[in-house]
Design a protein around this motif. Sequence first.
Motif, PDB file in Angstrom:
ATOM      1  N   LEU A 163       0.860  -1.178   0.000  1.00 51.20           N
ATOM      2  CA  LEU A 163       0.000   0.000   0.000  1.00 51.20           C
ATOM      3  C   LEU A 163       0.895   1.225   0.000  1.00 51.20           C
ATOM      4  N   VAL A 164       0.598   2.191  -0.867  1.00 49.77           N
ATOM      5  CA  VAL A 164       1.420   3.388  -0.974  1.00 49.77           C
ATOM      6  C   VAL A 164       0.586   4.596  -0.559  1.00 49.77           C
ATOM      7  N   TYR A 165       1.130   5.395   0.331  1.00 52.50           N
ATOM      8  CA  TYR A 165       0.505   6.631   0.786  1.00 52.50           C
ATOM      9  C   TYR A 165       1.451   7.784   0.507  1.00 52.50           C
ATOM     10  N   ARG A 166       0.910   8.916   0.067  1.00 57.44           N
ATOM     11  CA  ARG A 166       1.680  10.130  -0.228  1.00 57.44           C
ATOM     12  C   ARG A 166       1.449  11.171   0.861  1.00 57.44           C
ATOM     13  N   ARG A 167       2.499  11.885   1.212  1.00 55.33           N
ATOM     14  CA  ARG A 167       2.399  12.950   2.204  1.00 55.33           C
ATOM     15  C   ARG A 167       1.754  14.184   1.574  1.00 55.33           C
ATOM     16  N   VAL A 168       0.729  14.709   2.231  1.00 59.74           N
ATOM     17  CA  VAL A 168       0.049  15.923   1.779  1.00 59.74           C
ATOM     18  C   VAL A 168      -0.144  16.828   2.994  1.00 59.74           C
ATOM     19  N   PRO A 169      -0.277  18.147   2.789  1.00 58.98           N
ATOM     20  CA  PRO A 169      -0.518  19.037   3.927  1.00 58.98           C
ATOM     21  C   PRO A 169      -1.874  18.743   4.563  1.00 58.98           C
ATOM     22  N   ARG A 170      -1.920  18.756   5.883  1.00 67.85           N
ATOM     23  CA  ARG A 170      -3.158  18.476   6.602  1.00 67.85           C
ATOM     24  C   ARG A 170      -4.123  19.651   6.489  1.00 67.85           C
ATOM     25  N   ASN A 171      -3.609  20.871   6.582  1.00 67.57           N
ATOM     26  CA  ASN A 171      -4.425  22.070   6.421  1.00 67.57           C
ATOM     27  C   ASN A 171      -3.543  23.159   5.829  1.00 67.57           C
ATOM     28  N   ALA A 172      -4.135  24.298   5.531  1.00 68.46           N
ATOM     29  CA  ALA A 172      -3.379  25.361   4.868  1.00 68.46           C
ATOM     30  C   ALA A 172      -2.177  25.810   5.711  1.00 68.46           C
ATOM     31  N   ARG A 173      -2.397  26.071   6.973  1.00 59.73           N
ATOM     32  CA  ARG A 173      -1.325  26.492   7.871  1.00 59.73           C
ATOM     33  C   ARG A 173      -1.581  25.940   9.263  1.00 59.73           C
ATOM     34  N   GLY A 174      -0.525  25.594   9.928  1.00 56.92           N
ATOM     35  CA  GLY A 174      -0.654  25.173  11.311  1.00 56.92           C
ATOM     36  C   GLY A 174      -0.798  26.392  12.203  1.00 56.92           C
ATOM     37  N   GLY A 175      -0.870  26.181  13.467  1.00 52.81           N
ATOM     38  CA  GLY A 175      -1.044  27.274  14.405  1.00 52.81           C
ATOM     39  C   GLY A 175       0.103  28.274  14.371  1.00 52.81           C
ATOM     40  N   LEU A 176       1.333  27.808  14.205  1.00 52.72           N
ATOM     41  CA  LEU A 176       2.488  28.700  14.219  1.00 52.72           C
ATOM     42  C   LEU A 176       3.121  28.845  12.839  1.00 52.72           C
ATOM     43  N   GLY A 177       2.373  28.553  11.796  1.00 56.11           N
ATOM     44  CA  GLY A 177       2.937  28.625  10.460  1.00 56.11           C
ATOM     45  C   GLY A 177       3.695  27.366  10.083  1.00 56.11           C
ATOM     46  N   LEU A 178       3.646  26.346  10.927  1.00 59.72           N
ATOM     47  CA  LEU A 178       4.316  25.091  10.633  1.00 59.72           C
ATOM     48  C   LEU A 178       3.368  24.182   9.865  1.00 59.72           C
ATOM     49  N   ALA A 179       3.893  23.536   8.866  1.00 56.26           N
ATOM     50  CA  ALA A 179       3.059  22.621   8.086  1.00 56.26           C
ATOM     51  C   ALA A 179       2.820  21.349   8.889  1.00 56.26           C
ATOM     52  N   ARG A 180       1.605  20.890   8.898  1.00 58.16           N
ATOM     53  CA  ARG A 180       1.267  19.604   9.499  1.00 58.16           C
ATOM     54  C   ARG A 180       0.917  18.680   8.343  1.00 58.16           C
ATOM     55  N   TRP A 181       1.249  17.423   8.493  1.00 58.49           N
ATOM     56  CA  TRP A 181       1.123  16.486   7.384  1.00 58.49           C
ATOM     57  C   TRP A 181       0.145  15.364   7.710  1.00 58.49           C
ATOM     58  N   LYS A 182      -0.375  14.770   6.635  1.00 58.10           N
ATOM     59  CA  LYS A 182      -1.138  13.535   6.717  1.00 58.10           C
ATOM     60  C   LYS A 182      -0.758  12.727   5.486  1.00 58.10           C
ATOM     61  N   TYR A 183      -1.141  11.476   5.474  1.00 60.78           N
ATOM     62  CA  TYR A 183      -0.872  10.621   4.318  1.00 60.78           C
ATOM     63  C   TYR A 183      -2.178  10.313   3.612  1.00 60.78           C
ATOM     64  N   ALA A 184      -2.185  10.494   2.287  1.00 59.76           N
ATOM     65  CA  ALA A 184      -3.344  10.181   1.458  1.00 59.76           C
ATOM     66  C   ALA A 184      -3.019   8.938   0.633  1.00 59.76           C
ATOM     67  N   TYR A 185      -3.994   8.053   0.492  1.00 60.19           N
ATOM     68  CA  TYR A 185      -3.814   6.788  -0.229  1.00 60.19           C
ATOM     69  C   TYR A 185      -3.567   7.044  -1.708  1.00 60.19           C
ATOM     70  N   ASP A 186      -2.593   6.358  -2.276  1.00 59.81           N
ATOM     71  CA  ASP A 186      -2.276   6.441  -3.700  1.00 59.81           C
ATOM     72  C   ASP A 186      -2.587   5.085  -4.325  1.00 59.81           C
ATOM     73  N   PRO A 187      -3.785   4.922  -4.923  1.00 59.72           N
ATOM     74  CA  PRO A 187      -4.162   3.600  -5.447  1.00 59.72           C
ATOM     75  C   PRO A 187      -3.288   3.131  -6.601  1.00 59.72           C
ATOM     76  N   GLU A 188      -2.617   4.049  -7.309  1.00 60.85           N
ATOM     77  CA  GLU A 188      -1.761   3.636  -8.420  1.00 60.85           C
ATOM     78  C   GLU A 188      -0.441   3.057  -7.931  1.00 60.85           C
ATOM     79  N   GLY A 189      -0.142   3.236  -6.664  1.00 67.59           N
ATOM     80  CA  GLY A 189       1.068   2.652  -6.106  1.00 67.59           C
ATOM     81  C   GLY A 189       2.339   3.390  -6.456  1.00 67.59           C
ATOM     82  N   GLY A 190       2.252   4.689  -6.748  1.00 68.04           N
ATOM     83  CA  GLY A 190       3.451   5.471  -7.004  1.00 68.04           C
ATOM     84  C   GLY A 190       3.931   5.431  -8.428  1.00 68.04           C
ATOM     85  N   LYS A 191       3.207   4.818  -9.330  1.00 70.35           N
ATOM     86  CA  LYS A 191       3.622   4.767 -10.729  1.00 70.35           C
ATOM     87  C   LYS A 191       3.371   6.121 -11.382  1.00 70.35           C
ATOM     88  N   GLY A 192       4.353   6.583 -12.128  1.00 69.20           N
ATOM     89  CA  GLY A 192       4.198   7.819 -12.870  1.00 69.20           C
ATOM     90  C   GLY A 192       4.360   9.076 -12.040  1.00 69.20           C
TER      91      GLY A 192
END
Length: 119
Positions: free
Chosen positions: A47-76
């Motif tokens: 299973l392949v997951y890609r890192r994406v920003p959780r929201n536009a900005r964190g509380g202190l301007g720090l990016a918070r991350w989450k992983y979104a599922y990539d059904p293609e498995g990273g191809k292309g």
Amino acid sequence: MKSADTPFEGGPMDGRTLPVLVGMTGHPPKTYRIPVPDPDGGPPAVLVYRRVPRNARGGLGLARWKYAYDPEGGKGSGRKWPWSRPDATPGTGPDTAPDAKPAADPDATPDGKPDDAHG
């Protein structure tokens, strides 16, 4: 090493939060691969997951991350550097382009000039 609880979105891991190791910059890896064993003893599925920003900005301007599922498995995805190996897909590459020039004669000199080494 430091880890951060990172949520997963989509796919079989939807709604789960796992501790993911973070690098020196405090960011988790761009891709997260989870091998899933095959119950029949075959090769494991990945299973392949890609890192994406959780929201536009964190509380202190720090990016918070989450992983979104990539059904293609990273191809292309990812960058294609000029020095990278070409794809192994037949029918692609510089030799199969419609405007590709035929291979040059190995005995010819540049610009068709006579070779001084042969007299």
